[in-house]
Structures are given as C-alpha cells and as structure tokens.
Design an enzyme around this catalytic site. Structure first.
Site, PDB file in Angstrom:
ATOM      1  N   HIS A  74       0.873  -1.182   0.000  1.00  0.00           N
ATOM      2  CA  HIS A  74       0.000   0.000   0.000  1.00  0.00           C
ATOM      3  C   HIS A  74       0.905   1.225   0.000  1.00  0.00           C
ATOM      4  O   HIS A  74       1.582   1.481   1.001  1.00  0.00           O
ATOM      5  CB  HIS A  74      -0.892   0.011   1.239  1.00  0.00           C
ATOM      6  CG  HIS A  74      -1.814  -1.174   1.320  1.00  0.00           C
ATOM      7  ND1 HIS A  74      -3.101  -1.151   0.831  1.00  0.00           N
ATOM      8  CD2 HIS A  74      -1.633  -2.426   1.810  1.00  0.00           C
ATOM      9  CE1 HIS A  74      -3.679  -2.336   1.038  1.00  0.00           C
ATOM     10  NE2 HIS A  74      -2.798  -3.133   1.628  1.00  0.00           N
ATOM     11  N   ARG A  76      -0.370   4.344  -0.780  1.00  0.00           N
ATOM     12  CA  ARG A  76      -1.249   5.419  -0.256  1.00  0.00           C
ATOM     13  C   ARG A  76      -1.395   6.653  -1.129  1.00  0.00           C
ATOM     14  O   ARG A  76      -1.964   7.643  -0.674  1.00  0.00           O
ATOM     15  CB  ARG A  76      -0.771   5.869   1.127  1.00  0.00           C
ATOM     16  CG  ARG A  76      -0.567   4.760   2.148  1.00  0.00           C
ATOM     17  CD  ARG A  76      -1.800   3.971   2.419  1.00  0.00           C
ATOM     18  NE  ARG A  76      -1.675   3.136   3.614  1.00  0.00           N
ATOM     19  CZ  ARG A  76      -2.480   2.125   3.884  1.00  0.00           C
ATOM     20  NH1 ARG A  76      -3.460   1.802   3.056  1.00  0.00           N
ATOM     21  NH2 ARG A  76      -2.332   1.405   4.978  1.00  0.00           N
ATOM     22  N   ASN A 106      -6.820   0.534  -2.618  1.00  0.00           N
ATOM     23  CA  ASN A 106      -7.645   1.281  -1.652  1.00  0.00           C
ATOM     24  C   ASN A 106      -7.089   2.704  -1.503  1.00  0.00           C
ATOM     25  O   ASN A 106      -6.484   3.060  -0.504  1.00  0.00           O
ATOM     26  CB  ASN A 106      -7.789   0.546  -0.307  1.00  0.00           C
ATOM     27  CG  ASN A 106      -6.482   0.081   0.291  1.00  0.00           C
ATOM     28  OD1 ASN A 106      -5.440   0.089  -0.371  1.00  0.00           O
ATOM     29  ND2 ASN A 106      -6.505  -0.314   1.544  1.00  0.00           N
ATOM     30  N   HIS A 190      -8.757 -10.428  -1.297  1.00  0.00           N
ATOM     31  CA  HIS A 190      -8.727 -10.216   0.155  1.00  0.00           C
ATOM     32  C   HIS A 190      -9.955 -10.993   0.646  1.00  0.00           C
ATOM     33  O   HIS A 190     -11.082 -10.518   0.520  1.00  0.00           O
ATOM     34  CB  HIS A 190      -8.846  -8.720   0.447  1.00  0.00           C
ATOM     35  CG  HIS A 190      -9.060  -8.373   1.887  1.00  0.00           C
ATOM     36  ND1 HIS A 190      -8.149  -7.659   2.621  1.00  0.00           N
ATOM     37  CD2 HIS A 190     -10.087  -8.638   2.736  1.00  0.00           C
ATOM     38  CE1 HIS A 190      -8.603  -7.492   3.855  1.00  0.00           C
ATOM     39  NE2 HIS A 190      -9.794  -8.077   3.954  1.00  0.00           N
ATOM     40  N   HIS A 243      -2.593 -12.428   1.612  1.00  0.00           N
ATOM     41  CA  HIS A 243      -2.260 -12.557   3.047  1.00  0.00           C
ATOM     42  C   HIS A 243      -2.982 -13.709   3.766  1.00  0.00           C
ATOM     43  O   HIS A 243      -3.773 -13.482   4.687  1.00  0.00           O
ATOM     44  CB  HIS A 243      -2.477 -11.243   3.787  1.00  0.00           C
ATOM     45  CG  HIS A 243      -3.725 -10.461   3.442  1.00  0.00           C
ATOM     46  ND1 HIS A 243      -4.979 -11.002   3.486  1.00  0.00           N
ATOM     47  CD2 HIS A 243      -3.886  -9.167   3.053  1.00  0.00           C
ATOM     48  CE1 HIS A 243      -5.868 -10.074   3.160  1.00  0.00           C
ATOM     49  NE2 HIS A 243      -5.223  -8.956   2.886  1.00  0.00           N
ATOM     50  N   ASP A 315       2.366  -7.048   2.536  1.00  0.00           N
ATOM     51  CA  ASP A 315       1.187  -6.251   2.929  1.00  0.00           C
ATOM     52  C   ASP A 315       1.645  -4.991   3.660  1.00  0.00           C
ATOM     53  O   ASP A 315       1.060  -4.594   4.677  1.00  0.00           O
ATOM     54  CB  ASP A 315       0.200  -7.065   3.767  1.00  0.00           C
ATOM     55  CG  ASP A 315      -1.167  -6.383   3.849  1.00  0.00           C
ATOM     56  OD1 ASP A 315      -1.346  -5.316   3.233  1.00  0.00           O
ATOM     57  OD2 ASP A 315      -2.056  -6.921   4.540  1.00  0.00           O
ATOM     58  N   HIS A 319       0.534   3.644   8.226  1.00  0.00           N
ATOM     59  CA  HIS A 319      -0.434   4.619   8.733  1.00  0.00           C
ATOM     60  C   HIS A 319       0.351   5.658   9.523  1.00  0.00           C
ATOM     61  O   HIS A 319       1.532   5.448   9.843  1.00  0.00           O
ATOM     62  CB  HIS A 319      -1.451   3.942   9.643  1.00  0.00           C
ATOM     63  CG  HIS A 319      -2.358   2.984   8.944  1.00  0.00           C
ATOM     64  ND1 HIS A 319      -3.346   3.386   8.075  1.00  0.00           N
ATOM     65  CD2 HIS A 319      -2.423   1.625   8.969  1.00  0.00           C
ATOM     66  CE1 HIS A 319      -3.990   2.324   7.611  1.00  0.00           C
ATOM     67  NE2 HIS A 319      -3.439   1.241   8.118  1.00  0.00           N
ATOM     68  N   GLY A 334      -2.842  -2.480   9.959  1.00  0.00           N
ATOM     69  CA  GLY A 334      -1.748  -2.332   9.004  1.00  0.00           C
ATOM     70  C   GLY A 334      -0.411  -2.103   9.677  1.00  0.00           C
ATOM     71  O   GLY A 334      -0.301  -1.328  10.629  1.00  0.00           O
TER      72      GLY A 334
HETATM   73  O1  DOR Z   1      -3.827  -4.649   7.787  1.00  0.00           O
HETATM   74  C1  DOR Z   1      -4.280  -4.285   6.716  1.00  0.00           C
HETATM   75  N1  DOR Z   1      -4.079  -3.047   6.249  1.00  0.00           N
HETATM   76  N2  DOR Z   1      -5.015  -5.145   6.016  1.00  0.00           N
HETATM   77  C2  DOR Z   1      -5.689  -4.762   4.922  1.00  0.00           C
HETATM   78  O2  DOR Z   1      -6.333  -5.575   4.329  1.00  0.00           O
HETATM   79  C3  DOR Z   1      -5.640  -3.365   4.455  1.00  0.00           C
HETATM   80  C4  DOR Z   1      -4.432  -2.700   4.925  1.00  0.00           C
HETATM   81  C5  DOR Z   1      -4.477  -1.217   4.768  1.00  0.00           C
HETATM   82  O3  DOR Z   1      -4.827  -0.736   3.678  1.00  0.00           O
HETATM   83  O4  DOR Z   1      -4.129  -0.502   5.700  1.00  0.00           O
END
Ligand code: DOR
Length: 454
Positions: A74, A76, A106, A190, A243, A315, A319, A334
């Site tokens: 990710h 972002r 996402n 997922h 995952h 994965d 954040h 995450g």
């Molecule tokens: O832990 C996770 N974080 N699992 C997910 O499926 C999404 C991801 C996220 O986008 O932060």
C-alpha cells in the site's frame, strides 16, 4: 555511465548460489563469468578501476539476489499521502532489496476507471525509484456493487483486487472472475467475510480471551476462500489469495492445486514468524487478517516449504503515528514490512534450518514474478525493463546483501513514513547494501556509497 563489475559475489543464478563476476553496462547485465577474484587481497566493498575503465567492486562475502518482488503493498498515493507516498514507499522498497512492488487500490480515487488509474500512474512515472505496478479495483470504489471498468483497466494493471475488503456478494465475484478470465487477468482476493469477523480485532484465540479482546475467527477468512475456489473452478479464472493467515485456507489451497486449478496464494512475514501469543497491547501488532495460532503458523511454514504458497508478500500498510497509537483495540489495521521482510525471514527461517536460502529468495522474487508473467506485465516488462531474475541481457535489477551483518530493528532507520512494526527490537541478520534498478542505485547503504564515490 561507466561499466560496473561486481566480482566474487555469491550470486543467485539459475536457482542456486554460485561465485560469479557480474558485468553491468548501460543498465543491463552483459556478462556473467566464473569468479576471477578468489584469493585476491582486494578488500570487500573497495572499488578499483581496471584497465577497461570499469568500476570494480569486490563482493567477496556478499550475496547478490534478484530484486525482490512484492505482490502486495500500500503506497497510499493518490489520496493518503500523509501515510506514505509513492516516492517514500518505493525508497523503502529499495532499502529492503525490492525492485518490483504491486500497489493495492484502496486509494482516493480508487483505480476503477482508466482516468482514476492515470492519477496514480502519473505519480509513479514521476516519483517511483523501483518498478511500481498497480492493481485495478474489482468493484467501483471497492464498494462491492458495480464492477470496475475491467476492459479499460486490463492493459495497465497487474490484476484485479478489492484489497482491504472482501467481495461479499457471490454473484458479483462470479461476474468478476468471468470478466477477468476473458481478459487474461487474475482475481487477487482479500478473503474476508465481514459478518463472521463480528467486530473481532485480533485472532479469536488464547490471547483474546486472556486480555478481553473481541476475537476474529479463522472462518472469516477460510469461508470466503472456500467460496472463491468453487467459483474459480466453475469459471476457470486464475485466482490468487492475499495474506493467508489460517491453516484451513492453506488446506483449501492445497486441495485446489491438487485438482489442477490455477489458484495461488501468498502469506506475510508476520504470519510466518509470530503467533497470537506474541501480541502486545500496542497498535503495531494490529493488522488484518490478524496473526493467528501456533498451528496456523506451522501450516503456513509447511506450505511455504512444499511450494503450496507461491510467495511471501509484505502487505506493507503504513499509517500515521497517531493512527497507530490507539492500542490494539482502536489502532487502524496495518503494519509496514518492506524494510524488515528479508532480514526477519532469513534470521527466523533460514538460519534456523527451516527453509533454504534458495527457497526464500524464490518465494520473494522469481516465483511471484514468473507466476504473474501475464500479458500486461510482459508489456510492462518490455517498457520498464523488468527482469525475471539474474540473466545476461536482462536489466540489472538486483540487491547486494551482507548476510553476516547483525543488528537490531529500529523503525527510526526506515525510509517508509510508517514506523509501526511488530519486529521493532528484534535482532536480525542480513543488511541490504545496494539495490540496483536498471543498473542504477535505488538504495545505497552509506558505507557502500562512501566506497563507491571514493
Ligand atoms: O492490515 C491491513 N491493512 N489489512 C488490509 O487488508 C488493508 C491494509 C491497509 O490498507 O491498511
């Protein structure tokens, strides 16, 4: 750009480690020769210039791996650049020895049309320091209702996924598989049945009971895996499971492969090295799916050893510090993973004799690359020069590692903007000194850089 010669490294070539000299010119590997330097007195990481005006780096005691390939990250951007950007994410990837990262959708906007995807592609072209290959969404806005514009997206995406959420509606998933198959694409799932999660935040096991957390049962994952494998059998679609955390999903995957279905799966370093007994009351232990029991970890290890699992994927899900500061119950799901994956797995699985180094390197590079060698990736390869391993005439995408270096994982040293990792404080072996993408350094350890610039 001068020719670069990496001499006497232990090179992963054609499935095994060999002492080779590797010559790089104009971004490509132009020669691979049996090592010429054995017994020489040139000190490690000391560049000299030879009579051909090549920069010669002595890689004695160092390992050279093909660049790692992460099927699941990710980054972002667009939409959440306060967590990570394509530049910081790809720099973190290079720090971890990765040269290819596949980015999850996402985002804001969600890449469900070509116009939306183009926002991400423009940033990739401008800022990425490794190859960044985006996924397209399965449904518009990842909302599970209307299908994304598969036809429009197909030429530009690795595959289709709604990662972050499961596709709840069976009919919608069937429709997606039929379309993906017609376009020669995989569905990357997922797998999560939200009704079964029932508000659980960590594995529904002993730790949850002891510490009074709501448990997330294994069935929330494997029930949807079971449904999807039946759909893959019905539609003939290529299906990949993200995952994987449970032993039941592993068993379903193994059964599907026995039947000859084109079904693959990945798991992450944390599921392979930890159990719910290792959890702490801290947001850096919170991710989805959660780390499960010892029996689940054992099944995942077995599946990696026997090849049922195609790949290890991180994965990597950064954040902000605030979003991860709310404890196990309230932090966002995450953890980051790109800068710790190899050292953690090398230390925990290879140095302990559970997995061979060859198996680990294959699960982190050649296997995911070969399996996703789909038409669109081939096109990406043609334009981006992504190699499928260390080979003459291929682009020089590789990592140079000191496997003897031991250190303590300190998130302050990460290039990712995200710092939440359950591996903080672990002592590991294996330090990436240099990652080359097309012969150019995408990451250089300061010590390596100093030597190179002498
Ligand atoms: O832990 C996770 N974080 N699992 C997910 O499926 C999404 C991801 C996220 O986008 O932060």
């Amino acid at each position: 750009m001068r020719k670069l010669k990496l001499v006497n490294g232990t090179v992963f070539y054609h499935g095994r480690f060999q002492n080779l000299d590797l010559t790089i010119d104009k971004g490509r590997i132009v020669r691979l020769d049996p090592s010429s330097l054995s017994g020489s007195s040139v000190s490690p990481i000391s560049p000299v210039s030879n009579e051909n005006n090549e920069i010669v780096m002595d890689c004695s005691h160092l390992h050279i791996f093909p660049g790692f390939v992460d099927l699941h990250v990710h980054f972002r951007e667009p939409g959440f650049s306060y967590k990570e950007t394509i530049e910081t994410g790809s720099r973190a990837a290079a720090h971890g020895g990765y040269t290819v990262c596949c980015t999850m959708p996402n985002l804001k906007p969600v890449p469900d049309t070509l116009e939306n995807l183009e926002v991400q592609r423009a940033i990739i072209r401008d800022k990425a320091v490794v190859h960044v290959l985006p996924y397209g969404a399965i449904t518009c806005g990842e909302k599970g209702a209307k299908l994304a514009n598969f036809e429009e997206l197909a030429p530009y995406v690795v595959a289709f996924t709604d990662d972050g959420v499961g596709v709840a509606d069976e009919g919608r998933m069937r429709e997606a598989m039929v379309k993906a198959k017609a376009l020669g694409k995989a569905i990357v799932a997922h797998a999560e049945e939200i009704a079964l999660v029932n508000g659980g935040v960590i594995h529904d096991g002993t730790y949850a009971v002891r510490h009074h957390h709501k448990g997330n049962p294994s069935a929330s994952e494997w029930k949807q895996v079971e449904r999807d494998i039946a759909l893959a059998e019905e539609t003939g679609a290529r299906y990949h499971i993200c995952h994987i955390s449970t032993k039941e999903s592993v068993a379903l995957l193994r059964e599907a492969q026995k039947k000859g279905l084109p079904v693959t799966g990945e798991t992450g370093p944390h599921y392979l090295t930890m159990t719910d007994e290792d959890l702490r009351e801290d947001g850096r232990f919170r991710m989805n799916p959660p780390i499960r029991s010892g029996a689940d970890r054992e099944a995942l290890r077995e599946a990696l050893i026997d090849g049922t699992l195609l790949a290890v994927a991180t994965d990597h899900a950064p954040h902000s510090a605030e979003e991860k500061s709310r404890g196990l119950d309230k932090s966002l799901n995450g953890i980051v993973g790109l800068e710790t994956a190899f050292p953690v797995l090398y230390t925990q699985l290879v140095l302990t004799g559970i997995l061979s180094l060859e198996q680990l390197v294959e699960a982190m590079s050649t296997r995911p690359m070969a399996s996703f060698r789909l038409p669109e990736v081939k096109e990406a390869k043609a334009s981006l020069g992504i190699p499928y391993g260390i080979e003459v005439n291929e682009a020089a995408d590789l990592g140079i590692w000191d496997l003897n270096a031991a250190y303590t994982i300190d998130p302050e040293t990460f290039l990712s903007m995200g710092h939440a990792t359950p591996f903080a404080g672990w002592t590991v072996h294996g330090m990436c000194l240099n990652t080359l993408v097309g012969g150019e350094s995408a990451y250089e350890d300061p010590a390596w850089k100093e030597r190179c610039c002498d």
